[in-house]
Design an enzyme around this catalytic site. Structure first.
Site, PDB file in Angstrom:
ATOM      1  N   LYS A  74      -3.338  10.617  -0.049  1.00  0.00           N
ATOM      2  CA  LYS A  74      -2.184  10.559   0.850  1.00  0.00           C
ATOM      3  C   LYS A  74      -0.944  11.242   0.285  1.00  0.00           C
ATOM      4  O   LYS A  74      -0.152  11.816   1.028  1.00  0.00           O
ATOM      5  CB  LYS A  74      -1.885   9.103   1.225  1.00  0.00           C
ATOM      6  CG  LYS A  74      -2.996   8.472   2.054  1.00  0.00           C
ATOM      7  CD  LYS A  74      -2.706   7.042   2.426  1.00  0.00           C
ATOM      8  CE  LYS A  74      -3.866   6.451   3.214  1.00  0.00           C
ATOM      9  NZ  LYS A  74      -3.634   5.058   3.628  1.00  0.00           N
ATOM     10  N   ASN A  95      -0.853  10.194   6.279  1.00  0.00           N
ATOM     11  CA  ASN A  95      -2.228   9.758   6.525  1.00  0.00           C
ATOM     12  C   ASN A  95      -2.871  10.468   7.713  1.00  0.00           C
ATOM     13  O   ASN A  95      -4.028  10.225   8.006  1.00  0.00           O
ATOM     14  CB  ASN A  95      -2.329   8.231   6.678  1.00  0.00           C
ATOM     15  CG  ASN A  95      -1.797   7.718   8.000  1.00  0.00           C
ATOM     16  OD1 ASN A  95      -1.080   8.416   8.711  1.00  0.00           O
ATOM     17  ND2 ASN A  95      -2.134   6.483   8.329  1.00  0.00           N
ATOM     18  N   ASP A 111       0.641   4.115   8.384  1.00  0.00           N
ATOM     19  CA  ASP A 111       0.207   2.848   7.790  1.00  0.00           C
ATOM     20  C   ASP A 111       1.263   1.759   7.959  1.00  0.00           C
ATOM     21  O   ASP A 111       0.942   0.608   8.285  1.00  0.00           O
ATOM     22  CB  ASP A 111      -0.104   3.028   6.294  1.00  0.00           C
ATOM     23  CG  ASP A 111      -1.416   3.760   6.061  1.00  0.00           C
ATOM     24  OD1 ASP A 111      -2.189   3.930   7.021  1.00  0.00           O
ATOM     25  OD2 ASP A 111      -1.676   4.152   4.906  1.00  0.00           O
ATOM     26  N   GLY A 135       1.927  -3.503  -4.476  1.00  0.00           N
ATOM     27  CA  GLY A 135       1.340  -2.178  -4.332  1.00  0.00           C
ATOM     28  C   GLY A 135       2.335  -1.143  -3.854  1.00  0.00           C
ATOM     29  O   GLY A 135       2.855  -1.259  -2.747  1.00  0.00           O
ATOM     30  N   ALA A 136       2.586  -0.131  -4.682  1.00  0.00           N
ATOM     31  CA  ALA A 136       3.557   0.915  -4.350  1.00  0.00           C
ATOM     32  C   ALA A 136       2.883   2.278  -4.181  1.00  0.00           C
ATOM     33  O   ALA A 136       3.490   3.315  -4.402  1.00  0.00           O
ATOM     34  CB  ALA A 136       4.640   0.992  -5.430  1.00  0.00           C
ATOM     35  N   GLY A 137       1.601   2.252  -3.795  1.00  0.00           N
ATOM     36  CA  GLY A 137       0.880   3.499  -3.539  1.00  0.00           C
ATOM     37  C   GLY A 137       1.185   4.049  -2.157  1.00  0.00           C
ATOM     38  O   GLY A 137       2.227   3.746  -1.572  1.00  0.00           O
ATOM     39  N   GLY A 138       0.260   4.841  -1.608  1.00  0.00           N
ATOM     40  CA  GLY A 138       0.500   5.472  -0.311  1.00  0.00           C
ATOM     41  C   GLY A 138       0.723   4.470   0.797  1.00  0.00           C
ATOM     42  O   GLY A 138       1.741   4.503   1.498  1.00  0.00           O
ATOM     43  N   GLY A 246      -7.098  -6.227   6.932  1.00  0.00           N
ATOM     44  CA  GLY A 246      -7.014  -4.782   7.008  1.00  0.00           C
ATOM     45  C   GLY A 246      -7.511  -4.253   8.340  1.00  0.00           C
ATOM     46  O   GLY A 246      -6.997  -3.259   8.859  1.00  0.00           O
TER      47      GLY A 246
END
Length: 264
Positions: A74, A95, A111, A135-138, A246
């Site tokens: 991403k 995304n 997202d 969580g600091a990802g995409g 999810g």
């Protein structure tokens, strides 16, 4: 569905590494059919080292209209876009890619918007709530941005990658709608608790945060689609928390991505 495939069928990819776990190709393809479009979504397993070459190659096919992007591409796909939405530019993550008129790619990130929409579906609008995001990802970055824009009273972000966390906290804090701080694995005092990491996909994974501190009034959400009920969500339900999975999130994200790919 496959009986209608022909040379006129428009092609969309979903690219990731790994890719076998994704459930979306059938749902996205069905959504195209529901909109009266002769189009399919197919998976592509591409390693980070070959991503740029793969996108260049896929771009040469004139019947490829879109690319959906999943882990871990991403951030990297943002650099392969000629143009992006303001949201994607701020987050430096995408995304979904669709063609510009000149054949180049335009990227956006759904997202976060999908997560917030799914929260609202579950009767938990984020406005005025104190939120902890792990969580600091995409996906985490996008959800953090969407929570801030949706009016949370405070957002705390926890990620073991302290550099990635600090970068996201600083950028979101600069928007100034609410305090954005460094969080921990302790959810005490929060109204909303979100796992935006892959932790929970494997049976051997630990919990992404301290589930012993969860309380019944908390709303708990997770971005993982497989397993359908992660250990974190199972623990939250055992505590009496309202939850979303999810799959709940991705149903909303899918609708946004399909509309984008169809040019809406």
């Amino acid at each position: 569905m496959t009986e209608s495939l022909s040379g006129a069928t428009r092609l969309h990819y979903i690219v990731g590494d790994p890719i076998a776990q994704v459930k979306s190709p059938a749902g996205v393809t069905q959504a195209f059919a529901d909109h009266g479009r002769d189009a399919v979504c197919v998976p592509a397993h591409v390693s980070p080292a070959h991503l740029a070459d793969w996108v260049r190659g896929a771009s040469l096919a004139q019947n490829v209209d879109g690319i959906i992007v999943t882990v871990p591409h991403k951030f990297a796909c943002t650099d392969l876009c000629a143009t992006t939405s303001d949201r994607a530019a701020f987050l430096h993550t995408v995304n979904t890619l669709r063609r510009n008129a000149d054949g180049s790619w335009h990227g956006d990130m759904f997202d976060g918007l999908g997560f917030v929409a799914a929260m609202q579906d579950k009767g938990c609008p984020p406005a005025g709530k104190k939120a902890l995001l792990v969580g600091a990802g995409g996906a985490g970055s996008a959800i953090a941005h969407a929570l801030v824009m949706a009016g949370v009273s405070e957002l705390a972000i926890f990620d073991p990658d302290t550099q990635r966390r600090a970068s996201l906290v600083d950028r979101l804090a600069s928007l100034k709608p609410c305090p954005v701080t460094h969080g921990s694995a302790d959810p005490t005092g929060f109204d909303t608790v979100v796992n935006a990491t892959p932790v929970g996909m494997k049976e051997s994974d630990p919990y992404p945060l301290d589930v012993t501190k969860l309380e019944p009034h908390m709303f708990c959400g997770c971005v993982i689609t497989a397993p359908a009920i992660t250990p974190f969500i199972a623990a939250a339900r055992a505590k009496g928390c309202n939850t979303m999975t999810g799959a709940d999130m991705f149903a909303r994200v899918r609708d946004l991505m399909v509309d984008f790919l169809l040019g809406k």
